[in-house]
Write a protein that holds these residues in place. Structure first.
Motif, mmCIF file in Angstrom:
data_model
loop_
_atom_site.group_PDB
_atom_site.id
_atom_site.type_symbol
_atom_site.label_atom_id
_atom_site.label_comp_id
_atom_site.label_asym_id
_atom_site.label_seq_id
_atom_site.Cartn_x
_atom_site.Cartn_y
_atom_site.Cartn_z
ATOM 1 N N ARG A 127 6.411 38.950 75.489
ATOM 2 C CA ARG A 127 7.352 39.761 74.712
ATOM 3 C C ARG A 127 7.857 39.004 73.481
ATOM 4 O O ARG A 127 8.299 39.625 72.510
ATOM 5 C CB ARG A 127 8.532 40.182 75.604
ATOM 6 N N THR A 128 7.824 37.670 73.531
ATOM 7 C CA THR A 128 8.187 36.835 72.387
ATOM 8 C C THR A 128 6.941 36.081 71.946
ATOM 9 O O THR A 128 6.368 35.314 72.725
ATOM 10 C CB THR A 128 9.300 35.841 72.750
ATOM 11 N N LEU A 129 6.534 36.275 70.700
ATOM 12 C CA LEU A 129 5.290 35.683 70.201
ATOM 13 C C LEU A 129 5.516 34.674 69.081
ATOM 14 O O LEU A 129 4.567 34.013 68.644
ATOM 15 C CB LEU A 129 4.350 36.783 69.704
ATOM 16 N N ASN A 130 6.771 34.573 68.622
ATOM 17 C CA ASN A 130 7.055 33.700 67.486
ATOM 18 C C ASN A 130 8.227 32.767 67.772
ATOM 19 O O ASN A 130 9.099 33.066 68.608
ATOM 20 C CB ASN A 130 7.381 34.541 66.239
ATOM 21 N N TRP A 131 8.251 31.652 67.039
ATOM 22 C CA TRP A 131 9.412 30.762 67.052
ATOM 23 C C TRP A 131 10.543 31.422 66.251
ATOM 24 O O TRP A 131 10.298 32.388 65.515
ATOM 25 C CB TRP A 131 9.038 29.415 66.433
ATOM 26 N N PRO A 132 11.762 30.928 66.365
ATOM 27 C CA PRO A 132 12.877 31.554 65.641
ATOM 28 C C PRO A 132 12.666 31.652 64.137
ATOM 29 O O PRO A 132 13.217 32.564 63.496
ATOM 30 C CB PRO A 132 14.060 30.636 65.973
ATOM 31 N N ASP A 133 11.868 30.744 63.536
ATOM 32 C CA ASP A 133 11.654 30.809 62.090
ATOM 33 C C ASP A 133 10.553 31.805 61.702
ATOM 34 O O ASP A 133 10.217 31.936 60.525
ATOM 35 C CB ASP A 133 11.331 29.421 61.527
ATOM 36 N N GLY A 134 9.987 32.502 62.692
ATOM 37 C CA GLY A 134 8.961 33.494 62.422
ATOM 38 C C GLY A 134 7.538 32.984 62.542
ATOM 39 O O GLY A 134 6.583 33.783 62.520
ATOM 40 N N SER A 135 7.337 31.681 62.677
ATOM 41 C CA SER A 135 5.988 31.131 62.812
ATOM 42 C C SER A 135 5.431 31.452 64.199
ATOM 43 O O SER A 135 6.184 31.664 65.156
ATOM 44 C CB SER A 135 5.988 29.620 62.582
ATOM 45 N N ARG A 136 4.111 31.465 64.322
ATOM 46 C CA ARG A 136 3.464 31.874 65.564
ATOM 47 C C ARG A 136 3.655 30.824 66.649
ATOM 48 O O ARG A 136 3.480 29.626 66.431
ATOM 49 C CB ARG A 136 1.972 32.105 65.336
#
Length: 269
Positions: A127-136
């Motif tokens: 359900r979560t695919l990215n780090w908080p900064d938006g990177s994969r």
């Protein structure tokens, strides 16, 4: 099948530490998560009056090491799993080497300090695919039945379901061993995977162990119960170990041995 396993074990390369007569050699092998810790213990042990040589067999894993121990290929097996009742009936006995935080690791340059357990569940569930900064975020898995996968599933019912789902999701990186996992986390941008604090410290990996629910992993956090996610390593021998194996066990449990283990990220009772 058993004969083939023993032959395969015997053909693997030995990694020697020190050098004295072969009859005084202590042969040790097992889980990759503790192998560098054992090498460091061995280096200190060989400076004692005992002077026994220690040879370390790599990439056996816990189960392979116990098989080699039963075949008299090893004097001591290093295992991430306690001796089972069936193994005890076969004549094996284990003592605790130490406990170390079971951690989620990423690159040391990653600014994220940690996750809550529900956030980690969301990562494994997809359900979560990215780090908080938006990177994969690139999840590194361990195989089903591996001790790391089992440790994950014990965290909560939700995590158990999430890990099972992750194992069925195509395209995720699968690391067969502790070293494979560490190397993948180092090499793949945005990687996140499981290791132990002891492996990171003993192998001097450029990785960061993340906090869980705001608690950084440490020996003190294990001792006071604030960080409950732990992996325990065992030294397994025949019920009556050889004199040379007994001397190594005694050194591991001595004050100098305990100090080394503490420095490497273990909590030793």
């Amino acid at each position: 099948m058993f004969r083939a396993t023993v032959c395969a074990v015997a053909l693997l390369a030995w990694v020697p530490v020190g050098a004295v007569s072969s009859q005084e050699t202590i042969k040790v092998g097992g889980t990759g998560g503790a192998v560098r810790s054992i090498e460091i213990l061995a280096e200190a042990f060989q400076k004692t009056p005992d002077h026994s040589r220690v040879e370390i067999l790599t990439r056996l894993g816990s189960r392979g090491a116990k098989t080699a121990l039963l075949a008299a290929v090893l004097d001591i097996a290093v295992s991430a799993q306690a001796v089972t009742p069936a193994e005890s009936e076969q004549g094996l006995s284990g003592v605790e080497l130490g406990r170390t935080p079971f951690v989620f690791a990423t690159s040391s340059t990653n600014p994220v300090p940690g996750f809550t357990l529900p956030e980690l569940v969301n990562i494994y569930a997809g359900r979560t695919l990215n780090w908080p900064d938006g990177s994969r975020l690139r999840l590194i898995l361990r195989p089903p039945g591996d001790s790391d996968s089992d440790s994950l599933k014990r965290m909560s019912r939700e995590m158990e379901r999430a890990v099972t789902a992750a194992h069925g999701r195509p395209g995720l990186k699968m690391a067969a061993t502790d070293q494979d996992s560490a190397e993948a986390i180092e090499a793949i941008p945005g990687a996140l995977g499981t290791l132990t604090l002891a492996l990171i410290l003993s192998e001097r990996r450029p990785l960061k162990a993340l906090s869980i629910n705001g608690v950084p992993p440490s020996q003190r956090a294990i001792a006071d119960g604030s960080y409950p996610y732990v992996k325990t390593f065992y030294l397994v021998t025949p019920r009556t170990p050889s004199p040379r194996a007994r001397r190594f066990l005694e050194f591991a449990g001595s004050a100098p041995g305990r100090e080394i283990l503490s420095r490497l990220g273990y909590w030793v009772r």
